[in-house]
Design a protein around this motif. Structure first.
Motif: not given
Length: 134
Positions: A30-54
């Motif tokens: 059910k979770d959605s995650i948004t990254y806004n106004n970011c620089n130089n990221l290394d992200i790992t999302i191991g579970s199934t999520i609803n939506k990813l917004i960059v």
């Protein structure tokens, strides 16, 4: 970094710089995650999520297991999304440049893709060999 905004299964992370995060299996379908106004990221999302917004983000590598509603990349540059062996379902790339999406050919064919005003978009297999580019 601004305070983290969490509202009804939506996490918004603003102004992250030089950051590495591993959510492991902490997020839910059910979770959605948004990254806004970011620089130089290394992200790992191991579970199934609803939506990813960059949005408004540069220089990021994001490993994502599976999304239900898809991935949006907006006003961003030098982004690499590495998927597990699961489909994305829907991919929006808008006003962005130098975006690499790593997934297998079958999942590429099963993904609805919308690309608007973007250049240097690459779809690669897991050996990072380009099989489609715009």
């Amino acid at each position: 970094m601004k305070p983290v905004s969490i509202d009804n299964n939506s996490i918004i992370l603003d102004d992250l710089f030089d950051t590495s995060q591993n959510f492991k299996n902490l997020l839910t379908i059910k979770d959605s995650i948004t990254y806004n106004n970011c620089n130089n990221l290394d992200i790992t999302i191991g579970s199934t999520i609803n939506k990813l917004i960059v949005k408004n983000t540069n220089d990021a590598i994001i490993y994502v297991n599976k999304t239900i509603s898809g991935i949006d990349i907006i006003n961003s540059n030098n982004i690499e999304i590495i998927t597990n062996n699961d489909p994305i379902y829907y991919l929006l790339i808008k006003n962005s440049e130098n975006i690499s999406i790593i997934l297998n050919n079958k999942n590429f064919k099963d993904t609805e893709i919308s690309i608007e005003d973007s250049i240097k978009i690459y779809f690669k297999n897991y050996n990072k060999k380009i099989f489609f580019k715009l």
